[in-house]
Design an enzyme around this catalytic site. Structure first.
Site, short mmCIF file in Angstrom:
data_model
loop_
_atom_site.label_atom_id
_atom_site.label_comp_id
_atom_site.label_asym_id
_atom_site.label_seq_id
_atom_site.Cartn_x
_atom_site.Cartn_y
_atom_site.Cartn_z
N HIS A 132 0.16 17.51 -27.28
CA HIS A 132 -0.02 16.09 -26.94
C HIS A 132 -1.36 15.52 -27.38
CE1 HIS A 132 3.59 16.78 -24.72
NE2 HIS A 132 3.64 15.54 -24.28
N HIS A 138 7.82 9.36 -29.23
CA HIS A 138 7.00 10.35 -28.52
C HIS A 138 7.35 11.78 -28.92
CE1 HIS A 138 4.54 11.88 -25.26
NE2 HIS A 138 5.56 12.62 -24.85
N LYS A 195 8.25 22.86 -15.15
CA LYS A 195 7.25 21.80 -14.94
C LYS A 195 6.81 21.77 -13.47
CE LYS A 195 5.44 17.35 -15.46
NZ LYS A 195 5.46 16.01 -15.98
N ASN A 245 -0.21 19.71 -21.75
CA ASN A 245 -0.68 18.84 -22.84
C ASN A 245 -0.49 19.48 -24.21
OD1 ASN A 245 -1.59 16.75 -21.17
ND2 ASN A 245 -3.47 17.86 -20.73
N GLU A 250 9.99 18.20 -25.54
CA GLU A 250 9.32 18.69 -24.31
C GLU A 250 9.91 20.02 -23.85
OE1 GLU A 250 6.62 17.24 -23.46
OE2 GLU A 250 6.82 15.22 -24.26
N ARG A 266 -2.24 22.75 -15.10
CA ARG A 266 -1.44 21.59 -15.51
C ARG A 266 -1.81 21.11 -16.92
NH1 ARG A 266 0.52 16.46 -11.73
NH2 ARG A 266 1.98 15.69 -13.27
N ARG A 326 0.82 -1.23 0.00
CA ARG A 326 0.00 0.00 0.00
C ARG A 326 0.84 1.27 0.00
NH1 ARG A 326 -3.28 -2.80 3.69
NH2 ARG A 326 -5.04 -3.75 2.61
N HIS A 360 -0.52 12.35 -29.19
CA HIS A 360 -0.75 11.00 -28.65
C HIS A 360 -1.42 10.09 -29.67
CE1 HIS A 360 -0.32 11.69 -24.05
NE2 HIS A 360 0.79 11.26 -24.61
N LYS A 401 2.96 11.85 -11.50
CA LYS A 401 2.09 10.93 -12.26
C LYS A 401 2.89 9.67 -12.54
CE LYS A 401 -0.93 14.04 -14.87
NZ LYS A 401 -1.30 14.46 -16.22
N GLU A 417 -4.55 18.47 -11.94
CA GLU A 417 -4.94 18.82 -13.30
C GLU A 417 -6.38 19.33 -13.43
OE1 GLU A 417 -2.98 16.34 -16.17
OE2 GLU A 417 -4.38 16.91 -17.73
N1 LIG Z 1 4.93 10.84 -15.53
C1 LIG Z 1 4.92 11.86 -16.33
O1 LIG Z 1 4.50 12.96 -15.99
C2 LIG Z 1 5.46 11.67 -17.72
C3 LIG Z 1 5.73 12.79 -18.52
C4 LIG Z 1 6.28 12.58 -19.78
C5 LIG Z 1 6.54 11.31 -20.21
N2 LIG Z 1 6.25 10.26 -19.41
C6 LIG Z 1 6.55 8.88 -19.85
O2 LIG Z 1 7.95 8.77 -20.06
C7 LIG Z 1 8.17 7.74 -21.01
C8 LIG Z 1 9.17 8.25 -22.01
O3 LIG Z 1 10.37 8.53 -21.33
P1 LIG Z 1 11.77 8.37 -22.05
O4 LIG Z 1 11.75 9.08 -23.34
O5 LIG Z 1 12.83 8.67 -21.07
O6 LIG Z 1 11.73 6.82 -22.45
P2 LIG Z 1 12.54 5.51 -22.00
O7 LIG Z 1 12.58 5.39 -20.53
O8 LIG Z 1 11.95 4.41 -22.77
O9 LIG Z 1 14.01 5.81 -22.52
C9 LIG Z 1 14.23 5.87 -23.90
C10 LIG Z 1 15.32 4.88 -24.32
O10 LIG Z 1 16.57 5.42 -23.94
C11 LIG Z 1 17.26 4.51 -23.10
N3 LIG Z 1 17.97 5.34 -22.13
C12 LIG Z 1 17.43 6.24 -21.29
N4 LIG Z 1 18.39 6.88 -20.61
C13 LIG Z 1 19.57 6.36 -21.03
C14 LIG Z 1 20.92 6.62 -20.71
N5 LIG Z 1 21.28 7.58 -19.84
N6 LIG Z 1 21.87 5.88 -21.33
C15 LIG Z 1 21.54 4.94 -22.24
N7 LIG Z 1 20.27 4.67 -22.61
C16 LIG Z 1 19.31 5.37 -22.00
C17 LIG Z 1 16.21 3.60 -22.50
O11 LIG Z 1 16.73 2.36 -22.16
C18 LIG Z 1 15.22 3.51 -23.67
O12 LIG Z 1 15.66 2.55 -24.58
C19 LIG Z 1 6.82 7.39 -21.62
O13 LIG Z 1 6.37 6.18 -21.08
C20 LIG Z 1 5.92 8.53 -21.16
O14 LIG Z 1 4.57 8.13 -20.99
C21 LIG Z 1 5.74 10.41 -18.18
#
Ligand SMILES: NC(=O)c1ccc[n+]([C@@H]2O[C@H](COP(=O)([O-])OP(=O)(O)OC[C@H]3O[C@@H](n4cnc5c(N)ncnc54)[C@H](O)[C@@H]3O)[C@@H](O)[C@H]2O)c1
Length: 339
Positions: free
Chosen positions: A235, A249, A214, A232, A172, A228, A108, A239, A130, A224
């Site tokens: 997006h 993305h 952010k 978007n 972003e 917030r 939990r 999306h 989030k 939101e």
């Molecule tokens: N929670 C939120 O508010 C929020 C906001 C924006 C995006 N997101 C989420 O974030 C995700 C996208 O994040 P991302 O672009 O970091 O994707 P990711 O975590 O998939 O990383 C992208 C790729 O880069 C590699 N990688 C990352 N850092 C590395 C490093 N330092 N060295 C070598 N390889 C590395 C990872 O292994 C992966 O293959 C999505 O799932 C999205 O929904 C969440």
């Protein structure tokens, strides 16, 4: 190192900018901590993880799903994790989203912190609480809003970040500049990915500035209800094409930003679409794509931002000044078809 505290409704989160991963020793008890990371990051940085209990996930969005959470929970049980265990997400947005979610539901809720190591996670995904997973075709459908205890920013992890992920992160960053910060927009116009990669100081200032943009938006509206929603920007359209055309993305968001700018020209009198699209292209991002607009519009109508027969769309009045406009669906369909 610079320490900043941001206060969210449920807790204060401490951000350690310009820090080193080794700081972790002082923040948590290694005996009671489990690190979650992915294979790419583990392979590049395993030396830093020596001596830590570690769970290594398969990388990629396709693994941001419930069965991965189940496997994390099973490994926590195997490690003998209890309510005092700390979970540490070391990774990009996939790892931080899933770690925050697993920590929120294990027994939990146990404490967690993040070491974001992709540019996108540093400026966006690790901030704001989030956390969640995808379910079938639905992105981030199941999740929680719960803030991490701390964030450690160590730019040395970026040395192994693939070029394509730098580009994704900048989508972003450009979004933040468009909605909140005209000065940042100008700074981005004067620089390039190459400049930031070669200038550690400029990069850490950029990361810190974006993390602050952010964080402030989230603090103003954690759940939101208004402000917030500005995050978007790009997006809504983004999306839909990301899922239906399997785009990265950042690329999808970039095309979505260009679409939102063109719609803004017609609804708010915004006049700087070319300046925005030039900047996106300068950072290696696409701004146009042939899509089946009829099909995309059908999917768009299912978006969470739809209210009755209108859609809340984030538009620009000016660079640095975003606004939410409620657009009737019939009107939106015409705008989308004409743009
Ligand atoms: N929670 C939120 O508010 C929020 C906001 C924006 C995006 N997101 C989420 O974030 C995700 C996208 O994040 P991302 O672009 O970091 O994707 P990711 O975590 O998939 O990383 C992208 C790729 O880069 C590699 N990688 C990352 N850092 C590395 C490093 N330092 N060295 C070598 N390889 C590395 C990872 O292994 C992966 O293959 C999505 O799932 C999205 O929904 C969440």
């Amino acid at each position: 190192m610079q320490r900043k505290t941001y206060t969210f409704s449920e807790k204060k989160t401490i951000y350690y900018f310009n820090a080193e991963f080794s700081l972790l020793d002082q923040l948590v008890d290694p005996v009671k901590t489990v690190i979650v990371t992915d294979e790419n990051i583990f392979n590049a940085h395993w030396r830093k993880l020596k001596g830590w209990k570690t769970i290594v996930l398969q990388p990629g969005e396709e693994n941001k799903i419930q069965s991965t959470v189940d496997s994390i929970i099973q490994q926590l049980i195997d490690f003998g994790a209890d309510r005092k265990t700390y979970l540490l997400g070391l990774g990009g947005g996939v790892v931080t989203d899933i770690t925050g979610y697993a920590a929120s539901i294990y027994m939990r809720g146990i404490k967690f912190g993040f070491v974001p190591v992709s540019l996108l996670a540093m400026v966006d995904a690790s901030i704001g609480g989030k956390n969640g997973i995808d379910v079938g075709p639905y992105k981030n459908l199941a999740g929680t809003i719960r803030q991490p205890e701390f964030l450690i920013y160590d730019s040395s992890f970026l040395k192994s970040l693939p070029q394509a992920e730098w580009v994704n992160g900048f989508a972003e960053i450009i979004k933040h500049a468009c909605i909140k910060d005209a000065r940042l927009f100008k700074e981005l116009e004067e620089n390039s990915i190459k400049v930031y990669k070669n200038d550690k100081d400029a990069l850490s200032k950029l990361v810190q500035k974006n993390a602050m943009i952010k964080s402030k938006v989230v603090m103003a509206d954690e759940f939101e209800q208004g402000e917030r929603k500005l995050l978007n920007f790009g997006h809504t359209w983004g999306h839909v094409i990301e899922t239906n055309y399997s785009l990265p993305h950042g690329h999808a968001v970039s095309i979505g930003i260009a679409m939102a700018c063109r719609i803004s020209e017609q609804l708010t009198g915004f006049k700087q679409t070319k300046r925005v699209t030039d900047l996106l292209e300068e950072y290696g991002l696409p701004v146009e794509m042939e899509v089946n607009k009829k099909m995309v519009f059908e999917v768009l109508k299912m978006d969470k931002k739809k209210v009755n027969t209108s859609m809340n769309y984030v538009l620009l009045n000016d660079i640095g000044k975003a606004v939410i406009k409620s657009i009737p669906l019939e009107k939106l369909e015409v705008l989308v078809n004409n743009n």
